[in-house]
Scaffold this active site. Structure first.
Site, PDB file in Angstrom:
ATOM      1  N   HIS A 199       0.810  -1.217   0.000  1.00 50.14           N
ATOM      2  CA  HIS A 199       0.000   0.000   0.000  1.00 50.14           C
ATOM      3  C   HIS A 199       0.845   1.269   0.000  1.00 50.14           C
ATOM      4  O   HIS A 199       0.325   2.351   0.259  1.00 50.14           O
ATOM      5  CB  HIS A 199      -0.950   0.001   1.188  1.00 50.14           C
ATOM      6  CG  HIS A 199      -1.990  -1.074   1.124  1.00 50.14           C
ATOM      7  ND1 HIS A 199      -2.795  -1.414   2.184  1.00 50.14           N
ATOM      8  CD2 HIS A 199      -2.371  -1.884   0.101  1.00 50.14           C
ATOM      9  CE1 HIS A 199      -3.618  -2.386   1.839  1.00 50.14           C
ATOM     10  NE2 HIS A 199      -3.374  -2.696   0.572  1.00 50.14           N
ATOM     11  N   GLY A 224      -1.532  -9.608  12.675  1.00 54.99           N
ATOM     12  CA  GLY A 224      -2.213  -8.346  12.915  1.00 54.99           C
ATOM     13  C   GLY A 224      -3.086  -7.834  11.792  1.00 54.99           C
ATOM     14  O   GLY A 224      -3.202  -6.621  11.619  1.00 54.99           O
ATOM     15  N   SER A 232      -7.002  -8.120   9.849  1.00 52.41           N
ATOM     16  CA  SER A 232      -8.374  -8.597  10.000  1.00 52.41           C
ATOM     17  C   SER A 232      -8.776  -9.565   8.897  1.00 52.41           C
ATOM     18  O   SER A 232      -9.755 -10.289   9.022  1.00 52.41           O
ATOM     19  CB  SER A 232      -9.335  -7.407  10.003  1.00 52.41           C
ATOM     20  OG  SER A 232      -9.286  -6.732   8.751  1.00 52.41           O
TER      21      SER A 232
END
Length: 271
Positions: free
Chosen positions: A121, A194, A196
Site C-alpha cells: 500500500h 495483525g 483482520s
C-alpha cells in the site's frame, strides 16, 4: 496462545526454507500508530474517508488532504518498532529466506531491520507528484497543528505533491503485487500477523499460499476472517507472541542441529 500451538508453529518455521510474513494494521497499532479509521478523530472527525483518501478528494481540497497526511506522517515519525517487529528481524537468522509483505505504510519493518520488505500500500514517509508520479525525497514543511497547508509543487513538473500511498480506487503497485503473489505461491510457511483479513487483495495471499501447499500460521489478538485457513492460530498481540515464537524456533533448530542450507527447498526458482 497454547504451548502446544507455539511448539507446532515453531516446528513449521524451523523446517521451512521460504517464509512469507503478511502483516496488517494491528501490528502498527502496537507501536502506537492508529489505524486509518481510528485516526479520523479530533480535527478530522467531521470528514468522510472518501474526502481524505481519493484522488478526487485531493483535487477538491488539496490543502485539507495534504495536511491530514502531514499530521499522520508526524505521528508515524514519533513511532518506534515494537517487539513484534524486532522478533521478525531475529527470525531472519533462523530461516534461509524471509520476506515481509505488509499492508502498513509506516515503514517500521524496514526501520526495525527487516531485510526484505514488500509494501503493498505504499509508504506514508514518501511523497510523489499527483500527475506524473515523480518521486520526491527533499525536505517537507513541518505540520502546524490546526492549520491547513498547501501541498508543495513537484520540482520537475509543478504538479502538487501527494503521499506515496494507495488511495481508494487506485491500483496497488504492480511490481509489489507480482512479487507478493510469486512469493506466496513458492513459500513453505506464511505467517499472518495483525490483519483482520478483510482488506483485499492482500487478504488473498494466505489463501494463495495454502493452495500451493504452504502451512499457515496466524498471530492475532482475536480470530480474523482468515483464521479458518490457518494451520495454527496463536492468540495474542504480536509483541508478546512473536518473541516467544522466535525463541521456540531457535530451540527447535538447535535440537535438529541442522543449518538452514540443508533444508530441502520445496519451491522452484527465486522470487
Amino acid at each position: 496462545m497454547t504451548p502446544e500451538g507455539l511448539q507446532r508453529a515453531a516446528r513449521m518455521l524451523a523446517g521451512a526454507h521460504r517464509v512469507v510474513v503478511s502483516s496488517g494494521a494491528g501490528m502498527s497499532k502496537e507501536s502506537g500508530i492508529p489505524t486509518f479509521r481510528d485516526a479520523m478523530e479530533g480535527l478530522w472527525s467531521s470528514f468522510d474517508p472518501q474526502e481524505l483518501a481519493t484522488v478526487a478528494g485531493f483535487r477538491a481540497a488539496p490543502r485539507r488532504v495534504w495536511s491530514w497526511y502531514a499530521w499522520r506522517r508526524e505521528r508515524v515519525g514519533d513511532a518506534r518498532p515494537n517487539p513484534g517487529h524486532l522478533a521478525l528481524v531475529d527470525l531472519q537468522a533462523h530461516v534461509p529466506r524471509l520476506t515481509v509483505v505488509t499492508q502498513n505504510v509506516d515503514g517500521l519493518h524496514t526501520e526495525a531491520g527487516s531485510a526484505d520488505v514488500v509494501e503493498l500500500h505504499g509508504n506514508i514517509r514518501r511523497v510523489k507528484c499527483l500527475d506524473r508520479g515523480h518521486p520526491y525525497d527533499g525536505p517537507l514543511p513541518p505540520y502546524a497543528r490546526g492549520d491547513e497547508q498547501d501541498p508543495p509543487p513537484c520540482p520537475l513538473c509543478g504538479s502538487p505533491l501527494r503521499p506515496d500511498v494507495v488511495w481508494f480506487g487506485e491500483m496497488l503497485p504492480r511490481d509489489a503485487v507480482e512479487r507478493a503473489w510469486s512469493l506466496a505461491e513458492r513459500c513453505d510457511v506464511l505467517l499472518i500477523i495483525g490483519t483482520s483479513g478483510t482488506v483485499w487483495p492482500a487478504a488473498e495471499l494466505p489463501l494463495v499460499a495454502r493452495r500451493h501447499g504452504a502451512r499457515i500460521i496466524e498471530v492475532n489478538p482475536e480470530p480474523s476472517e482468515l483464521t479458518h485457513a490457518a494451520d495454527v492460530f496463536l492468540q495474542g498481540p504480536s509483541g508478546e507472541v512473536l518473541p516467544a515464537l522466535v525463541d521456540a524456533v531457535a530451540q527447535a533448530r538447535s535440537r535438529a542441529d541442522r543449518p538452514p542450507r540443508d533444508v530441502p527447498e520445496r519451491a522452484r526458482g527465486d522470487a
